[in-house]
Design a protein around this motif. Structure first.
Motif, PDB file in Angstrom:
ATOM      1  N   ARG A 103     -27.250  28.431 -17.350  1.00 38.37           N
ATOM      2  CA  ARG A 103     -27.105  29.851 -17.678  1.00 38.37           C
ATOM      3  C   ARG A 103     -27.755  30.722 -16.606  1.00 38.37           C
ATOM      4  O   ARG A 103     -27.156  31.686 -16.125  1.00 38.37           O
ATOM      5  N   GLU A 104     -28.974  30.360 -16.213  1.00 37.35           N
ATOM      6  CA  GLU A 104     -29.683  31.132 -15.203  1.00 37.35           C
ATOM      7  C   GLU A 104     -28.974  31.053 -13.850  1.00 37.35           C
ATOM      8  O   GLU A 104     -28.849  32.053 -13.145  1.00 37.35           O
ATOM      9  N   ARG A 105     -28.494  29.872 -13.495  1.00 38.17           N
ATOM     10  CA  ARG A 105     -27.774  29.717 -12.235  1.00 38.17           C
ATOM     11  C   ARG A 105     -26.486  30.542 -12.244  1.00 38.17           C
ATOM     12  O   ARG A 105     -26.111  31.121 -11.218  1.00 38.17           O
ATOM     13  N   LEU A 106     -25.816  30.587 -13.379  1.00 39.68           N
ATOM     14  CA  LEU A 106     -24.597  31.388 -13.480  1.00 39.68           C
ATOM     15  C   LEU A 106     -24.903  32.869 -13.272  1.00 39.68           C
ATOM     16  O   LEU A 106     -24.166  33.562 -12.558  1.00 39.68           O
ATOM     17  N   VAL A 107     -25.962  33.363 -13.872  1.00 42.53           N
ATOM     18  CA  VAL A 107     -26.330  34.775 -13.715  1.00 42.53           C
ATOM     19  C   VAL A 107     -26.652  35.073 -12.253  1.00 42.53           C
ATOM     20  O   VAL A 107     -26.154  36.050 -11.686  1.00 42.53           O
ATOM     21  N   LEU A 108     -27.475  34.233 -11.630  1.00 43.65           N
ATOM     22  CA  LEU A 108     -27.835  34.449 -10.228  1.00 43.65           C
ATOM     23  C   LEU A 108     -26.609  34.389  -9.319  1.00 43.65           C
ATOM     24  O   LEU A 108     -26.440  35.228  -8.425  1.00 43.65           O
ATOM     25  N   ALA A 109     -25.751  33.406  -9.551  1.00 40.46           N
ATOM     26  CA  ALA A 109     -24.537  33.271  -8.740  1.00 40.46           C
ATOM     27  C   ALA A 109     -23.646  34.504  -8.897  1.00 40.46           C
ATOM     28  O   ALA A 109     -23.126  35.036  -7.908  1.00 40.46           O
TER      29      ALA A 109
END
Length: 190
Positions: free
Chosen positions: A9-15
């Motif tokens: 989830r966090e990686r998706l937001v950052l990406a």
């Protein structure tokens, strides 16, 4: 990156935020976001119904924390003291990822009218959560609205200050300093 690795989830937001800033919101696809985050498209949709929802990721949790902090304030707390308690509680859950995200998110929002609208709706939602929590404490509606709006403004100003410094003390001191500045500024309104 393996599909089972935590933090999707966090990686998706950052990406997404990076891609929105690089290519614009409209030109960024869900597939690009998933690829950049190292997950599948179906993993994206397990976390978010669409790319618009990435901006408000965590809003429900933030609203809940603000309301819980206000509800847990001392019985004799003024409305702004209760707001400060809510801001402190919410700030305590903001970590390095939130700090890293700040400047990137600001750039992405500045580049997209749709993201600006989403950000405005997020602000309204946070103010509403605080207003409801203050009203539950018996604060009259007009006063609850004003205190909540000051709380949202303090949160935004404190967050911006926190992300612009190397200060390791966390978000809360920045948000509380902003609230104190706003409180002092309201004295000049009389």
């Amino acid at each position: 990156m393996a599909r089972w690795q935590p933090g999707a989830r966090e990686r998706l937001v950052l990406a997404a935020v990076d891609l929105f800033a690089e290519h614009g919101y409209d030109a960024t696809t869900v597939t690009q976001i998933a690829d950049r985050a190292g997950v599948t498209k179906s993993t994206f949709f397990r976390h978010f119904p669409d790319k618009r929802e990435l901006l408000v990721a965590g809003q429900d949790a933030l609203s809940r924390l603000l309301a819980e902090g206000i509800a847990g304030a001392a019985d004799d707390a003024t409305p702004l003291e209760a707001v400060a308690a809510g801001l402190t509680k919410a700030s305590s859950f903001m970590g390095p990822m939130n700090r890293e995200l700040g400047p990137r998110l600001k750039a992405a929002i500045a580049a997209s009218t749709e993201l600006q609208e989403r950000d405005a709706l997020k602000t309204v939602g946070l103010a509403s959560a605080m207003t409801t929590a203050l009203q539950a404490r018996g604060v009259p509606t007009p006063l609850a609205h004003v205190a909540s709006e000051l709380g949202v403004l303090a949160f935004k100003q404190g967050y911006e200050s926190w992300t612009a410094t190397e200060d390791e003390s966390g978000l809360a001191p920045h948000v509380l300093a902003a609230l104190n500045d706003l409180k002092a500024a309201t004295a000049a309104l009389h």
